[in-house]
Design a protein around this motif. Structure first.
Motif, PDB file in Angstrom:
ATOM      1  N   TRP A 115      39.919  33.840  96.735  1.00 18.34           N
ATOM      2  CA  TRP A 115      39.131  34.914  95.921  1.00 18.34           C
ATOM      3  C   TRP A 115      37.947  34.959  97.363  1.00 18.34           C
ATOM      4  CZ3 TRP A 115      41.584  31.399  93.128  1.00 18.34           C
ATOM      5  CH2 TRP A 115      42.279  31.979  91.888  1.00 18.34           C
ATOM      6  N   TYR A 116      37.768  36.303  97.740  1.00 17.75           N
ATOM      7  CA  TYR A 116      36.725  36.442  98.642  1.00 17.75           C
ATOM      8  C   TYR A 116      36.127  37.753  98.423  1.00 17.75           C
ATOM      9  CZ  TYR A 116      40.233  39.384 101.092  1.00 17.75           C
ATOM     10  OH  TYR A 116      41.246  40.435 101.308  1.00 17.75           O
ATOM     11  N   PHE A 117      34.789  37.880  98.979  1.00 18.98           N
ATOM     12  CA  PHE A 117      34.115  38.901  99.033  1.00 18.98           C
ATOM     13  C   PHE A 117      33.687  39.755 100.257  1.00 18.98           C
ATOM     14  CE2 PHE A 117      33.345  36.539  95.200  1.00 18.98           C
ATOM     15  CZ  PHE A 117      33.410  37.519  94.042  1.00 18.98           C
ATOM     16  N   GLU A 118      33.712  41.092 100.443  1.00 20.50           N
ATOM     17  CA  GLU A 118      33.516  41.764 101.510  1.00 20.50           C
ATOM     18  C   GLU A 118      32.046  41.898 101.555  1.00 20.50           C
ATOM     19  OE1 GLU A 118      35.592  43.504 103.595  1.00 20.50           O
ATOM     20  OE2 GLU A 118      37.659  43.584 102.500  1.00 20.50           O
ATOM     21  N   ARG A 119      31.330  41.836 102.626  1.00 19.18           N
ATOM     22  CA  ARG A 119      29.793  42.186 102.866  1.00 19.18           C
ATOM     23  C   ARG A 119      29.741  43.331 103.727  1.00 19.18           C
ATOM     24  NH1 ARG A 119      27.274  36.511 103.488  1.00 19.18           N
ATOM     25  NH2 ARG A 119      29.229  36.321 104.929  1.00 19.18           N
ATOM     26  N   GLU A 120      29.349  44.383 103.141  1.00 18.28           N
ATOM     27  CA  GLU A 120      29.340  45.781 104.073  1.00 18.28           C
ATOM     28  C   GLU A 120      28.981  45.493 105.617  1.00 18.28           C
ATOM     29  OE1 GLU A 120      27.650  49.106 102.265  1.00 18.28           O
ATOM     30  OE2 GLU A 120      29.081  48.827 100.460  1.00 18.28           O
ATOM     31  N   THR A 121      27.680  44.555 105.823  1.00 19.07           N
ATOM     32  CA  THR A 121      27.110  44.660 107.282  1.00 19.07           C
ATOM     33  C   THR A 121      27.772  43.398 107.845  1.00 19.07           C
ATOM     34  OG1 THR A 121      25.718  43.349 105.911  1.00 19.07           O
ATOM     35  CG2 THR A 121      25.000  45.321 106.415  1.00 19.07           C
ATOM     36  N   ARG A 122      28.754  42.863 107.441  1.00 14.40           N
ATOM     37  CA  ARG A 122      29.217  41.699 108.328  1.00 14.40           C
ATOM     38  C   ARG A 122      30.833  41.769 108.328  1.00 14.40           C
ATOM     39  NH1 ARG A 122      25.572  36.594 106.484  1.00 14.40           N
ATOM     40  NH2 ARG A 122      23.670  37.581 106.162  1.00 14.40           N
ATOM     41  N   GLU A 123      31.120  41.329 109.568  1.00 12.39           N
ATOM     42  CA  GLU A 123      32.835  41.607 109.944  1.00 12.39           C
ATOM     43  C   GLU A 123      33.356  40.320 108.967  1.00 12.39           C
ATOM     44  OE1 GLU A 123      35.289  40.424 113.707  1.00 12.39           O
ATOM     45  OE2 GLU A 123      32.933  40.747 114.054  1.00 12.39           O
ATOM     46  N   LEU A 124      32.781  39.196 108.644  1.00  7.57           N
ATOM     47  CA  LEU A 124      33.241  37.875 108.079  1.00  7.57           C
ATOM     48  C   LEU A 124      33.138  38.095 106.657  1.00  7.57           C
ATOM     49  CD1 LEU A 124      32.034  35.171 110.355  1.00  7.57           C
ATOM     50  CD2 LEU A 124      34.337  35.897 110.460  1.00  7.57           C
ATOM     51  N   VAL A 125      34.263  37.932 105.791  1.00 10.06           N
ATOM     52  CA  VAL A 125      33.925  37.770 104.280  1.00 10.06           C
ATOM     53  C   VAL A 125      33.817  36.618 103.908  1.00 10.06           C
ATOM     54  CG1 VAL A 125      36.054  39.436 104.139  1.00 10.06           C
ATOM     55  CG2 VAL A 125      36.594  37.132 103.797  1.00 10.06           C
ATOM     56  N   ARG A 126      33.060  36.485 102.840  1.00 10.92           N
ATOM     57  CA  ARG A 126      32.735  35.067 102.149  1.00 10.92           C
ATOM     58  C   ARG A 126      33.678  34.667 101.197  1.00 10.92           C
ATOM     59  NH1 ARG A 126      27.541  35.158  98.687  1.00 10.92           N
ATOM     60  NH2 ARG A 126      29.002  35.186  96.795  1.00 10.92           N
ATOM     61  N   ILE A 127      34.356  33.504 101.473  1.00  6.89           N
ATOM     62  CA  ILE A 127      35.443  32.873 100.636  1.00  6.89           C
ATOM     63  C   ILE A 127      34.807  31.902  99.679  1.00  6.89           C
ATOM     64  CG2 ILE A 127      37.614  31.377 100.483  1.00  6.89           C
ATOM     65  CD1 ILE A 127      37.822  32.105 103.546  1.00  6.89           C
ATOM     66  N   ASN A 128      35.155  32.487  98.433  1.00  5.89           N
ATOM     67  CA  ASN A 128      34.308  31.854  97.287  1.00  5.89           C
ATOM     68  C   ASN A 128      35.381  30.707  96.560  1.00  5.89           C
ATOM     69  OD1 ASN A 128      32.368  33.145  97.408  1.00  5.89           O
ATOM     70  ND2 ASN A 128      32.355  33.636  95.104  1.00  5.89           N
ATOM     71  N   GLN A 129      36.755  30.781  96.688  1.00  7.09           N
ATOM     72  CA  GLN A 129      37.570  29.775  96.035  1.00  7.09           C
ATOM     73  C   GLN A 129      38.724  30.008  96.224  1.00  7.09           C
ATOM     74  OE1 GLN A 129      37.351  30.666  91.617  1.00  7.09           O
ATOM     75  NE2 GLN A 129      38.819  29.021  91.344  1.00  7.09           N
ATOM     76  N   SER A 130      39.519  28.906  96.391  1.00 14.62           N
ATOM     77  CA  SER A 130      41.129  28.974  96.565  1.00 14.62           C
ATOM     78  C   SER A 130      41.842  28.007  96.158  1.00 14.62           C
ATOM     79  CB  SER A 130      41.208  28.790  98.515  1.00 14.62           C
ATOM     80  OG  SER A 130      40.614  27.636  98.608  1.00 14.62           O
ATOM     81  N   GLU A 131      43.149  28.395  95.673  1.00 10.94           N
ATOM     82  CA  GLU A 131      43.836  27.440  94.938  1.00 10.94           C
ATOM     83  C   GLU A 131      45.196  27.214  95.420  1.00 10.94           C
ATOM     84  OE1 GLU A 131      43.306  28.783  90.328  1.00 10.94           O
ATOM     85  OE2 GLU A 131      45.376  29.186  91.137  1.00 10.94           O
ATOM     86  N   LEU A 132      45.720  26.329  95.576  1.00 12.66           N
ATOM     87  CA  LEU A 132      47.019  25.737  96.272  1.00 12.66           C
ATOM     88  C   LEU A 132      48.298  26.542  95.541  1.00 12.66           C
ATOM     89  CD1 LEU A 132      47.878  24.602  99.168  1.00 12.66           C
ATOM     90  CD2 LEU A 132      48.173  22.437  97.732  1.00 12.66           C
ATOM     91  N   ILE A 133      49.254  27.128  96.394  1.00 19.25           N
ATOM     92  CA  ILE A 133      50.023  27.517  95.621  1.00 19.25           C
ATOM     93  C   ILE A 133      51.203  26.477  96.138  1.00 19.25           C
ATOM     94  CG2 ILE A 133      52.047  29.514  95.104  1.00 19.25           C
ATOM     95  CD1 ILE A 133      49.802  31.287  95.463  1.00 19.25           C
ATOM     96  N   GLU A 134      51.557  26.488  97.506  1.00 20.63           N
ATOM     97  CA  GLU A 134      52.349  25.767  98.346  1.00 20.63           C
ATOM     98  C   GLU A 134      51.866  25.259  99.313  1.00 20.63           C
ATOM     99  OE1 GLU A 134      56.253  27.568  98.830  1.00 20.63           O
ATOM    100  OE2 GLU A 134      57.026  25.904  99.871  1.00 20.63           O
ATOM    101  N   SER A 135      51.870  23.803  99.678  1.00 23.49           N
ATOM    102  CA  SER A 135      51.266  23.165 100.854  1.00 23.49           C
ATOM    103  C   SER A 135      52.412  22.667 101.990  1.00 23.49           C
ATOM    104  CB  SER A 135      50.656  22.029 100.296  1.00 23.49           C
ATOM    105  OG  SER A 135      50.376  21.241 101.563  1.00 23.49           O
ATOM    106  N   PHE A 136      52.038  22.891 103.180  1.00 20.89           N
ATOM    107  CA  PHE A 136      53.026  22.458 104.232  1.00 20.89           C
ATOM    108  C   PHE A 136      52.448  21.204 104.917  1.00 20.89           C
ATOM    109  CE2 PHE A 136      54.051  26.727 103.206  1.00 20.89           C
ATOM    110  CZ  PHE A 136      55.619  26.660 103.057  1.00 20.89           C
ATOM    111  N   MET A 137      51.610  20.470 104.370  1.00 22.23           N
ATOM    112  CA  MET A 137      51.113  19.190 104.848  1.00 22.23           C
ATOM    113  C   MET A 137      52.154  18.316 105.009  1.00 22.23           C
ATOM    114  SD  MET A 137      47.426  19.037 105.025  1.00 22.23           S
ATOM    115  CE  MET A 137      46.795  17.833 104.088  1.00 22.23           C
ATOM    116  N   ASP A 138      53.158  18.188 104.046  1.00 23.26           N
ATOM    117  CA  ASP A 138      54.539  17.277 104.278  1.00 23.26           C
ATOM    118  C   ASP A 138      55.098  17.564 105.585  1.00 23.26           C
ATOM    119  OD1 ASP A 138      55.029  19.770 103.205  1.00 23.26           O
ATOM    120  OD2 ASP A 138      56.950  18.884 102.109  1.00 23.26           O
TER     121      ASP A 138
END
Ligand SMILES: [Zn+2]
Length: 243
Positions: free
Chosen positions: A50-73
């Motif tokens: 989940w992220y939000f765009e801010r009109e004046t900035r190039e970078l979005v703000r990431i609010n939340q994330s949820e793992l579907i599949e990890s490749f840490m293993d």
């Protein structure tokens, strides 16, 4: 795909949104203990974000994330982790920001899963690199000379780092290296079918390595620089002998 430390406890995250393409954003507090992002922002993690765009900035703000599949293993094995780093470095380098890239998204997921199942094989990486070059429109025909149009079969082709094309024996420049017909055949099978079929064919390691090297040369030609993880992968791979 990749993250970089930012400020006191934040992370700058480059991620691939399957609909909106490659995007960069800031995950506040992601490097702090007990961060709400947990391990969701690891390399090549498949996540819902989940992220939000801010009109004046190039970078979005990431609010939340949820793992579907990890490749840490997969990353526990050194050569596999270098292979994943190569995939992420290539993708980050070849995709423009905010250009829809659903086929590349699916290709990455397929490749990372294949590395989990088969190890960091030359065949899997050759498939990934050839398809990345094809999706980008940088891959010429594998069966014809790019200069005179003559069919290469049953001859070998010639190419060189810095060139995306294949030439026949008459059109080659002196410093071009031959690429075997077995390697070109691996390439053709990769581009005409699925990764599963290519793996079932079980191509010998020599031609698979040649195909991978050819595809990496094309990608490096396009991005106009050397890939850092390519050298690490090639060094580590040759040190381990058979993969
Ligand atoms: Zn020719």
């Amino acid at each position: 795909m990749r993250t970089y430390p930012l400020g006191e406890g934040d992370r700058l995250v480059s991620f691939l949104d399957r609909h909106y393409g490659r995007i960069r954003g800031v995950a506040r507090g992601a490097r702090l203990p007990k961060s709400r992002f947990g391990s969701t922002l690891e390399m090549l993690a498949y996540i819902r974000i989940w992220y939000f765009e801010r009109e004046t900035r190039e970078l979005v703000r990431i609010n939340q994330s949820e793992l579907i599949e990890s490749f840490m293993d997969v990353q526990r094995d050194y050569t596999s982790s270098v292979a994943l780093a190569l995939i992420s470095e290539i993708t980050d380098a070849v995709l423009g920001e905010r250009e829809a890239a659903d086929p590349q998204f699916r290709l990455i997921l397929l490749t990372a899963r294949a590395i989990r199942a088969n190890g960091p094989s030359q065949v899997v990486l050759a498939y990934f690199c050839l398809w990345t070059a094809r999706l980008g429109g940088w891959l010429g025909p594998l069966d014809r000379c790019s200069r005179c149009g003559k069919t290469l079969h049953p001859e070998t082709g010639f190419h060189a780092p810095g060139f995306a094309e294949l030439y026949c024996a008459n059109c080659r420049d002196d410093w071009m290296r031959p690429i075997s017909k077995e390697a070109l055949s691996v390439g053709k099978t990769a581009l005409s079918g699925t990764l599963d079929r290519l793996l079932k064919d079980n191509p010998p390691i020599g031609p698979a390595r040649e195909t991978l090297s050819f595809a990496l040369d094309i990608l490096e030609h396009h991005i106009e620089r050397k890939l850092i993880s390519r050298k690490t992968f090639e060094t580590g791979e040759s040190g381990l002998g058979e993969i």
